[in-house]
Design a protein around this motif. Structure first.
Motif, PDB file in Angstrom:
ATOM      1  N   MET A   1       0.813  -1.191   0.000  1.00 20.66           N
ATOM      2  CA  MET A   1       0.000   0.000   0.000  1.00 20.66           C
ATOM      3  C   MET A   1       0.861   1.260   0.000  1.00 20.66           C
ATOM      4  SD  MET A   1      -2.854   1.111  -0.263  1.00 20.66           S
ATOM      5  CE  MET A   1      -4.225   2.007   0.237  1.00 20.66           C
ATOM      6  N   VAL A   2       1.903   1.270   0.804  1.00 22.40           N
ATOM      7  CA  VAL A   2       2.768   2.448   0.880  1.00 22.40           C
ATOM      8  C   VAL A   2       3.392   2.735  -0.476  1.00 22.40           C
ATOM      9  CG1 VAL A   2       4.850   3.406   1.908  1.00 22.40           C
ATOM     10  CG2 VAL A   2       3.220   2.174   3.332  1.00 22.40           C
ATOM     11  N   ALA A   3       3.852   1.683  -1.172  1.00 16.31           N
ATOM     12  CA  ALA A   3       4.461   1.884  -2.489  1.00 16.31           C
ATOM     13  C   ALA A   3       3.448   2.435  -3.481  1.00 16.31           C
ATOM     14  CB  ALA A   3       5.034   0.569  -2.999  1.00 16.31           C
ATOM     15  N   LEU A   4       2.218   1.961  -3.437  1.00 17.77           N
ATOM     16  CA  LEU A   4       1.178   2.439  -4.349  1.00 17.77           C
ATOM     17  C   LEU A   4       0.835   3.905  -4.101  1.00 17.77           C
ATOM     18  CD1 LEU A   4      -1.278  -0.597  -4.460  1.00 17.77           C
ATOM     19  CD2 LEU A   4       0.320   0.159  -6.232  1.00 17.77           C
ATOM     20  N   MET A   5       0.943   4.354  -2.856  1.00 13.14           N
ATOM     21  CA  MET A   5       0.632   5.749  -2.535  1.00 13.14           C
ATOM     22  C   MET A   5       1.632   6.704  -3.191  1.00 13.14           C
ATOM     23  SD  MET A   5      -0.652   5.344   1.411  1.00 13.14           S
ATOM     24  CE  MET A   5      -0.711   7.075   1.755  1.00 13.14           C
ATOM     25  N   GLY A   6       2.813   6.189  -3.577  1.00 16.94           N
ATOM     26  CA  GLY A   6       3.817   7.025  -4.212  1.00 16.94           C
ATOM     27  C   GLY A   6       3.707   7.097  -5.727  1.00 16.94           C
ATOM     28  N   VAL A   7       2.813   6.325  -6.324  1.00 13.87           N
ATOM     29  CA  VAL A   7       2.635   6.328  -7.781  1.00 13.87           C
ATOM     30  C   VAL A   7       1.947   7.630  -8.186  1.00 13.87           C
ATOM     31  CG1 VAL A   7       1.483   5.164  -9.705  1.00 13.87           C
ATOM     32  CG2 VAL A   7       2.543   3.824  -7.879  1.00 13.87           C
ATOM     33  N   PRO A   8       2.483   8.357  -9.192  1.00 17.00           N
ATOM     34  CA  PRO A   8       1.973   9.689  -9.544  1.00 17.00           C
ATOM     35  C   PRO A   8       0.461   9.800  -9.744  1.00 17.00           C
ATOM     36  CG  PRO A   8       3.995   9.274 -10.719  1.00 17.00           C
ATOM     37  CD  PRO A   8       3.644   7.999 -10.002  1.00 17.00           C
ATOM     38  N   VAL A   9      -0.149   8.939 -10.546  1.00 13.01           N
ATOM     39  CA  VAL A   9      -1.588   9.068 -10.809  1.00 13.01           C
ATOM     40  C   VAL A   9      -2.415   8.348  -9.752  1.00 13.01           C
ATOM     41  CG1 VAL A   9      -3.434   8.517 -12.449  1.00 13.01           C
ATOM     42  CG2 VAL A   9      -1.220   9.324 -13.277  1.00 13.01           C
ATOM     43  N   LEU A  10      -1.984   7.172  -9.362  1.00 12.19           N
ATOM     44  CA  LEU A  10      -2.731   6.348  -8.414  1.00 12.19           C
ATOM     45  C   LEU A  10      -2.598   6.852  -6.980  1.00 12.19           C
ATOM     46  CD1 LEU A  10      -4.479   3.831  -8.335  1.00 12.19           C
ATOM     47  CD2 LEU A  10      -2.400   2.466  -8.115  1.00 12.19           C
ATOM     48  N   GLY A  11      -1.421   7.354  -6.634  1.00  8.92           N
ATOM     49  CA  GLY A  11      -1.155   7.790  -5.266  1.00  8.92           C
ATOM     50  C   GLY A  11      -2.150   8.788  -4.713  1.00  8.92           C
ATOM     51  N   PRO A  12      -2.447   9.882  -5.435  1.00  9.52           N
ATOM     52  CA  PRO A  12      -3.404  10.852  -4.903  1.00  9.52           C
ATOM     53  C   PRO A  12      -4.796  10.260  -4.670  1.00  9.52           C
ATOM     54  CG  PRO A  12      -2.131  11.844  -6.649  1.00  9.52           C
ATOM     55  CD  PRO A  12      -1.782  10.377  -6.633  1.00  9.52           C
ATOM     56  N   GLY A  25       7.795   1.209  19.198  1.00 10.27           N
ATOM     57  CA  GLY A  25       7.241   0.049  19.894  1.00 10.27           C
ATOM     58  C   GLY A  25       7.446   0.153  21.395  1.00 10.27           C
ATOM     59  N   ARG A  26       6.415  -0.143  22.148  1.00  9.50           N
ATOM     60  CA  ARG A  26       6.475   0.030  23.601  1.00  9.50           C
ATOM     61  C   ARG A  26       7.439  -0.933  24.282  1.00  9.50           C
ATOM     62  NH1 ARG A  26       2.170  -3.036  22.480  1.00  9.50           N
ATOM     63  NH2 ARG A  26       1.561  -4.714  23.882  1.00  9.50           N
ATOM     64  N   ARG A  27       7.627  -2.111  23.717  1.00  3.69           N
ATOM     65  CA  ARG A  27       8.551  -3.072  24.316  1.00  3.69           C
ATOM     66  C   ARG A  27       9.897  -3.117  23.603  1.00  3.69           C
ATOM     67  NH1 ARG A  27       4.598  -8.131  25.391  1.00  3.69           N
ATOM     68  NH2 ARG A  27       4.719  -8.158  23.131  1.00  3.69           N
ATOM     69  N   SER A  28       9.871  -3.041  22.286  1.00  2.00           N
ATOM     70  CA  SER A  28      11.111  -3.179  21.516  1.00  2.00           C
ATOM     71  C   SER A  28      11.920  -1.889  21.434  1.00  2.00           C
ATOM     72  CB  SER A  28      10.796  -3.633  20.095  1.00  2.00           C
ATOM     73  OG  SER A  28      10.149  -2.601  19.376  1.00  2.00           O
ATOM     74  N   GLY A  29      11.212  -0.752  21.499  1.00  2.00           N
ATOM     75  CA  GLY A  29      11.889   0.528  21.313  1.00  2.00           C
ATOM     76  C   GLY A  29      12.220   0.818  19.860  1.00  2.00           C
ATOM     77  N   GLN A  30      11.806  -0.060  18.956  1.00  2.00           N
ATOM     78  CA  GLN A  30      12.057   0.117  17.528  1.00  2.00           C
ATOM     79  C   GLN A  30      11.030   1.061  16.920  1.00  2.00           C
ATOM     80  OE1 GLN A  30      11.951  -4.042  16.192  1.00  2.00           O
ATOM     81  NE2 GLN A  30      14.081  -3.743  15.578  1.00  2.00           N
ATOM     82  N   VAL A  31      11.444   1.738  15.843  1.00  2.00           N
ATOM     83  CA  VAL A  31      10.539   2.619  15.107  1.00  2.00           C
ATOM     84  C   VAL A  31       9.831   1.774  14.045  1.00  2.00           C
ATOM     85  CG1 VAL A  31      10.393   4.609  13.566  1.00  2.00           C
ATOM     86  CG2 VAL A  31      11.964   4.642  15.514  1.00  2.00           C
ATOM     87  N   PHE A  32       8.502   1.913  13.983  1.00  2.00           N
ATOM     88  CA  PHE A  32       7.686   1.194  13.021  1.00  2.00           C
ATOM     89  C   PHE A  32       6.889   2.171  12.179  1.00  2.00           C
ATOM     90  CE2 PHE A  32       8.196  -1.769  16.535  1.00  2.00           C
ATOM     91  CZ  PHE A  32       8.565  -2.927  15.870  1.00  2.00           C
ATOM     92  N   ARG A  33       6.598   1.776  10.942  1.00  2.00           N
ATOM     93  CA  ARG A  33       5.734   2.555  10.051  1.00  2.00           C
ATOM     94  C   ARG A  33       4.728   1.606   9.421  1.00  2.00           C
ATOM     95  NH1 ARG A  33       9.308   7.183   7.081  1.00  2.00           N
ATOM     96  NH2 ARG A  33       7.321   7.555   6.076  1.00  2.00           N
ATOM     97  N   THR A  34       3.478   2.032   9.388  1.00  2.00           N
ATOM     98  CA  THR A  34       2.442   1.201   8.789  1.00  2.00           C
ATOM     99  C   THR A  34       1.339   2.080   8.208  1.00  2.00           C
ATOM    100  OG1 THR A  34       1.022  -0.719   9.160  1.00  2.00           O
ATOM    101  CG2 THR A  34       1.120   0.880  10.934  1.00  2.00           C
ATOM    102  N   SER A  56      -1.353  -5.879  16.325  1.00  2.00           N
ATOM    103  CA  SER A  56      -0.829  -5.495  17.646  1.00  2.00           C
ATOM    104  C   SER A  56      -0.369  -4.044  17.720  1.00  2.00           C
ATOM    105  CB  SER A  56       0.325  -6.417  18.051  1.00  2.00           C
ATOM    106  OG  SER A  56       1.371  -6.321  17.115  1.00  2.00           O
ATOM    107  N   TRP A  57      -0.218  -3.355  16.584  1.00  2.00           N
ATOM    108  CA  TRP A  57       0.359  -2.010  16.595  1.00  2.00           C
ATOM    109  C   TRP A  57      -0.404  -1.053  17.488  1.00  2.00           C
ATOM    110  CZ3 TRP A  57      -2.526   2.130  15.235  1.00  2.00           C
ATOM    111  CH2 TRP A  57      -3.623   1.911  14.405  1.00  2.00           C
TER     112      TRP A  57
END
Length: 101
Positions: A1-12, A25-34, A56-57
């Motif tokens: 989905m994230v990749a499709l949002m960057g397509v010029p015509v389809l993204g918008p 993440g509250r336990r891992s301390g890692q940065v997540f993107r979704t 779980s996010w």
């Protein structure tokens, strides 16, 4: 989905109603993107979590909540997110943007 949002015509077209969230993440301390679907209600952004027991996010935002960054197509919004589960098991994450200035 994230990749499709960057397509010029389809993204918008896909970008309407979708935003990529970034959080720690509250336990891992890692940065997540979704990518998630959202609605704007007044000054807040509201994210309905489909099938919350299979994800779980959103648990990172239970209780007092925590910081979140919303990556829109043309801007980023920092805020504070809190998650709540209602009596029917539905989960909603509300994002209150940080004050400007």
């Amino acid at each position: 989905m994230v990749a499709l949002m960057g397509v010029p015509v389809l993204g918008p077209l896909l970008g309407k109603g979708f935003v990529e969230i970034e959080y720690v993440g509250r336990r891992s301390g890692q940065v997540f993107r979704t990518p998630v679907n959202y609605m704007k209600k007044g000054d807040e952004y509201v994210i309905g979590v489909a099938m919350p027991d299979k994800k779980s996010w959103w648990r990172n935002f239970l209780g007092e909540g925590s910081p979140i960054l919303l990556h829109f197509r043309d801007e980023q919004v920092r805020g504070h997110a809190t998650a709540r589960r209602d009596e029917k098991g539905r989960v909603t994450v509300r994002v209150r943007p940080d004050a400007l200035g």
